[in-house]
Structure formats: structure tokens, C-alpha cells
Motif scaffolding. Structure first.
Motif, PDB file in Angstrom:
ATOM      1  N   GLU A 191      42.002  13.132  55.779  1.00 16.40           N
ATOM      2  CA  GLU A 191      40.761  13.800  55.398  1.00 16.40           C
ATOM      3  C   GLU A 191      40.701  15.269  55.786  1.00 16.40           C
ATOM      4  OE1 GLU A 191      39.728  12.046  59.504  1.00 16.40           O
ATOM      5  OE2 GLU A 191      41.021  11.594  57.799  1.00 16.40           O
ATOM      6  N   GLU A 192      41.639  15.740  56.609  1.00 19.90           N
ATOM      7  CA  GLU A 192      41.562  17.112  57.112  1.00 19.90           C
ATOM      8  C   GLU A 192      41.508  18.128  55.977  1.00 19.90           C
ATOM      9  OE1 GLU A 192      43.852  14.932  58.041  1.00 19.90           O
ATOM     10  OE2 GLU A 192      43.411  14.492  60.144  1.00 19.90           O
ATOM     11  N   VAL A 193      42.426  18.004  55.036  1.00 19.53           N
ATOM     12  CA  VAL A 193      42.474  18.937  53.899  1.00 19.53           C
ATOM     13  C   VAL A 193      41.211  18.822  53.058  1.00 19.53           C
ATOM     14  CG1 VAL A 193      43.668  19.421  51.730  1.00 19.53           C
ATOM     15  CG2 VAL A 193      44.990  18.975  53.794  1.00 19.53           C
ATOM     16  N   ASN A 195      38.124  17.534  53.899  1.00 14.73           N
ATOM     17  CA  ASN A 195      36.907  17.956  54.595  1.00 14.73           C
ATOM     18  C   ASN A 195      36.852  19.469  54.788  1.00 14.73           C
ATOM     19  OD1 ASN A 195      36.470  15.250  54.679  1.00 14.73           O
ATOM     20  ND2 ASN A 195      36.424  15.057  56.899  1.00 14.73           N
ATOM     21  N   LYS A 196      38.015  20.081  54.985  1.00 15.04           N
ATOM     22  CA  LYS A 196      38.073  21.542  55.149  1.00 15.04           C
ATOM     23  C   LYS A 196      37.581  22.238  53.888  1.00 15.04           C
ATOM     24  CE  LYS A 196      41.364  25.244  56.352  1.00 15.04           C
ATOM     25  NZ  LYS A 196      41.305  26.014  55.089  1.00 15.04           N
ATOM     26  N   LEU A 197      38.056  21.765  52.731  1.00 22.00           N
ATOM     27  CA  LEU A 197      37.627  22.384  51.475  1.00 22.00           C
ATOM     28  C   LEU A 197      36.140  22.129  51.216  1.00 22.00           C
ATOM     29  CD1 LEU A 197      38.477  23.959  48.938  1.00 22.00           C
ATOM     30  CD2 LEU A 197      38.868  21.761  47.819  1.00 22.00           C
ATOM     31  N   MET A 199      33.847  21.717  53.406  1.00 24.81           N
ATOM     32  CA  MET A 199      33.095  22.578  54.322  1.00 24.81           C
ATOM     33  C   MET A 199      33.068  24.013  53.816  1.00 24.81           C
ATOM     34  SD  MET A 199      31.386  22.165  57.141  1.00 24.81           S
ATOM     35  CE  MET A 199      32.121  20.731  57.943  1.00 24.81           C
ATOM     36  N   GLU A 200      34.186  24.487  53.292  1.00 26.32           N
ATOM     37  CA  GLU A 200      34.244  25.848  52.750  1.00 26.32           C
ATOM     38  C   GLU A 200      33.272  26.003  51.582  1.00 26.32           C
ATOM     39  OE1 GLU A 200      38.324  26.376  51.758  1.00 26.32           O
ATOM     40  OE2 GLU A 200      38.979  26.697  53.837  1.00 26.32           O
ATOM     41  N   LYS A 203      29.632  26.070  53.028  1.00 28.32           N
ATOM     42  CA  LYS A 203      29.283  27.326  53.684  1.00 28.32           C
ATOM     43  C   LYS A 203      29.157  28.476  52.695  1.00 28.32           C
ATOM     44  CE  LYS A 203      31.140  26.208  58.249  1.00 28.32           C
ATOM     45  NZ  LYS A 203      32.153  26.526  59.287  1.00 28.32           N
ATOM     46  N   SER A 223      50.440  17.636  52.908  1.00 29.68           N
ATOM     47  CA  SER A 223      49.985  17.214  54.233  1.00 29.68           C
ATOM     48  C   SER A 223      50.557  15.859  54.611  1.00 29.68           C
ATOM     49  CB  SER A 223      48.457  17.166  54.262  1.00 29.68           C
ATOM     50  OG  SER A 223      47.979  16.630  55.474  1.00 29.68           O
TER      51      SER A 223
END
Length: 310
Positions: A191-193, A195-197, A199-200, A203, A223
Motif C-alpha cells: 500500500e505504500e505506493v 497511499n502515497k499517491l 495523499m499527494e 493535499k 515496488s
């Protein structure tokens, strides 16, 4: 006149075949009898009960429908589900089983593998590879339309899953069966990739529904391939591009969580309890601390939370 007789004869033969199959299926269990795909039902269930996952709804519906319409597919359908806990990965895999075989995970033609249960010892990799290969071959010989679900791929011993690579491409042949009609589902976090996108986007004030598969697919693949804690670490399956689609499950916001709460309450006969919906939604943990945009556990803890507020 001859053509009319021929058509009449073929019609009678086809009707007889249908009757014989119906009689056979009343006294026998078989893959051909049990396989009753309901694509419309799957699409409706995905759109009605899977919240906040526009990519999943579109990709799964499209790929499964396209695959099943092809009577002679060039290769099996291979999908890889990725996302954080409680976002719907297990729900969708269960839906697939239900709308293909009606019995979901209870069907003898839907096979689920859990690493901690089926492959718990890292030092038995060689034995596990043989066992998995035999299991898949036997299942395909019995039923070409077999469904294989590999859960918790992040806990799978690296190197084990590559034993399946020959079965996922267009070249391998399994004796007495069309192995290309099978479906493989791999489930993992990764999920890191994702969730990062997400979140971007949040924001930047952009809607999560604007996220497209092309924004994530290559990053997820890379990944997984490079993660030493993934069952896909340096996997030939990824290198040879045998996965048809990487399916991203996005993190859920509070409004998605509250929809999950409402659905659970309705299943219990408490559809009107909006107070419980708000209470559970407010009691969940959200990240990051300064914004609290996304649920830390998705919808996973909802049944237990509801019990606290009823």
C-alpha cells in the motif's frame, strides 16, 4: 429444403444435449455444471457494496467479462490486488468466487492459499514448490475453469510462487485440459505506493476519483519486485509480465467508512441508526495525524466497533 432440414436437425440435437446435460447435472457434481458465471451480478455487487474503489470496480468488471467472453483465451487471467487492510481485497476475491461458482470459497474449484497455513516453514521451499505445482496441475486437470487465490503474498516465501510461471503464460500445456481458462488472484498489501499517491492528491486538493491505473501500475510492479519482504521479490512472474493487471485498492476516507457502517447496520436490521454511523465513523483512527484523511484500518474493524455503540 435441405438447409431447413439441417437446421431442424441441429436444433433437435442441441435441445437433446441441453436436456442430457441438465439430467447429468442433477445427479453429478462437475466443473461444467457448477460454473455459472454471472457477470452482471458481479458488476452490480461491485458498484453497490465496494466503496471508494473506482479503479477496482472498472478493472475487475472489464477484465473478467472480457476473459470469460473469449472461448479460447491465449493465457489465464492473472490479477494482483494491492492495498492496505480493510479496503476490500478479500471481499472482491470472494465476490469472484460467488459469481463464477455460486458457492464462493466453498466451491471445490476455488482454491485459496494462505502462506502461514500452507507454507509456514521457510526451509521447506523445495517441498512447497513441488506440492504447489502438483496441486495446481491436479486442479486444472479436474477443472480448466479453476480459480486460484493466493492471499498475503507479503508472507509468501520468495521463490515459491515462481513455480507457477509456466502456467501463467501462453506456452505451457497441461495434460488433458485447457489451462488457459483458469483465473489467478494474488493479494498483498503493497500500500505504500498507493497511499502515497492518494495523499499527494488529497493535499493538492484533487479528487481521489481522478487517480488512474497508469499512475500506479508500474510503481506497484517495481515496488513488489524489489521488496525483500514480498513473495514477488525478484520474481520471474513480474519480470516476464505475466500479471495482466495490478489492481490498486485506495485508502478509505471517513465517508467511505461510514457507508460500510451503514451497510453492516442494515444487514443487522438497524438501517435507521445514523447515530451509530456517526459514532463509529468518529471513533476510527485516521492518518496522518495532522490531516486525518484516511482510515488506518479501512472497514475491517467495523463489526466490533458497532457492537460498542449499539
Amino acid at each position: 429444403m435441405l438447409s431447413i432440414r439441417t437446421l431442424l436437425f441441429l436444433s433437435i440435437v442441441n435441445s437433446a444435449r441441453c436436456v442430457l446435460k441438465e439430467i447429468y447435472c442433477t445427479i453429478s457434481d462437475s466443473c461444467a455444471c457448477d460454473f455459472k458465471p454471472d457477470i452482471r451480478g458481479l458488476e452490480w455487487d461491485l458498484y453497490k457494496n465496494l466503496y471508494g474503489q473506482h479503479l477496482v470496480q472498472d478493472i475487475v468488471s472489464e477484465e473478467v467479462a472480457k476473459f470469460l467472453k473469449n472461448k479460447n483465451p491465449a493465457s489465464p487471467l492473472v490479477l494482483s490486488f494491492h492495498g492496505s487492510s480493510g479496503t476490500g481485497k478479500t471481499m472482491v476475491s470472494t465476490m469472484l468466487g460467488r459469481y463464477l461458482y455460486g458457492a464462493a470459497m466453498d466451491s471445490p474449484y476455488v482454491h485459496q492459499f494462505v502462506p502461514t497455513l500452507h507454507f509456514p516453514m521457510r526451509d521447506k521451499l523445495k517441498e512447497y514448490r513441488i506440492e504447489l505445482k502438483d496441486w495446481v496441475e491436479e486442479s486444472l486437470t479436474e477443472c480448466a475453469r479453476s480459480v486460484f487465490i493466493f492471499d498475503e503474498m507479503e508472507k509468501m516465501p520468495p521463490g515459491l510462487i515462481d513455480i507457477l510461471a509456466p502456467y501463467l503464460g501462453p506456452d505451457h500445456v497441461v495434460f488433458q485440459t485447457n489451462y488457459r481458462k483458469a483465473i489467478y488472484i494474488f493479494i498483498s498489501t503493497g500500500e505504500e505506493v498507493i497511499n502515497k499517491l492518494a495523499m499527494e492528491y488529497r493535499k493538492a486538493g484533487r479528487e481521489r476519483e481522478e487517480i488512474k491505473l497508469v499512475d500506479l501500475e508500474e510503481a506497484i510492479s517495481r515496488s513488489l519486485y524489489n521488496s525483500t519482504t514480498s513473495g514477488f521479490y525478484h520474481s520471474n512472474i513480474i519480470m516476464e509480465k505475466l500479471i495482466k493487471r495490478y489492481v490498486p485498492f485506495l485508502p478509505l476516507s471517513r465517508r467511505h467508512v461510514e457507508r460500510c457502517v451503514h451497510r453492516e447496520l442494515c444487514q443487522r436490521g438497524w438501517c435507521g441508526r445514523n447515530d451509530v454511523v456517526e459514532a463509529v465513523g468518529g471513533d476510527m483512527l485516521y492518518t496522518p495525524a495532522e490531516g486525518q484523511y484516511f482510515s488506518s484500518t479501512g472497514c475491517k474493524a467495523i463489526p466490533a466497533k458497532i457492537n460498542l455503540f449499539l
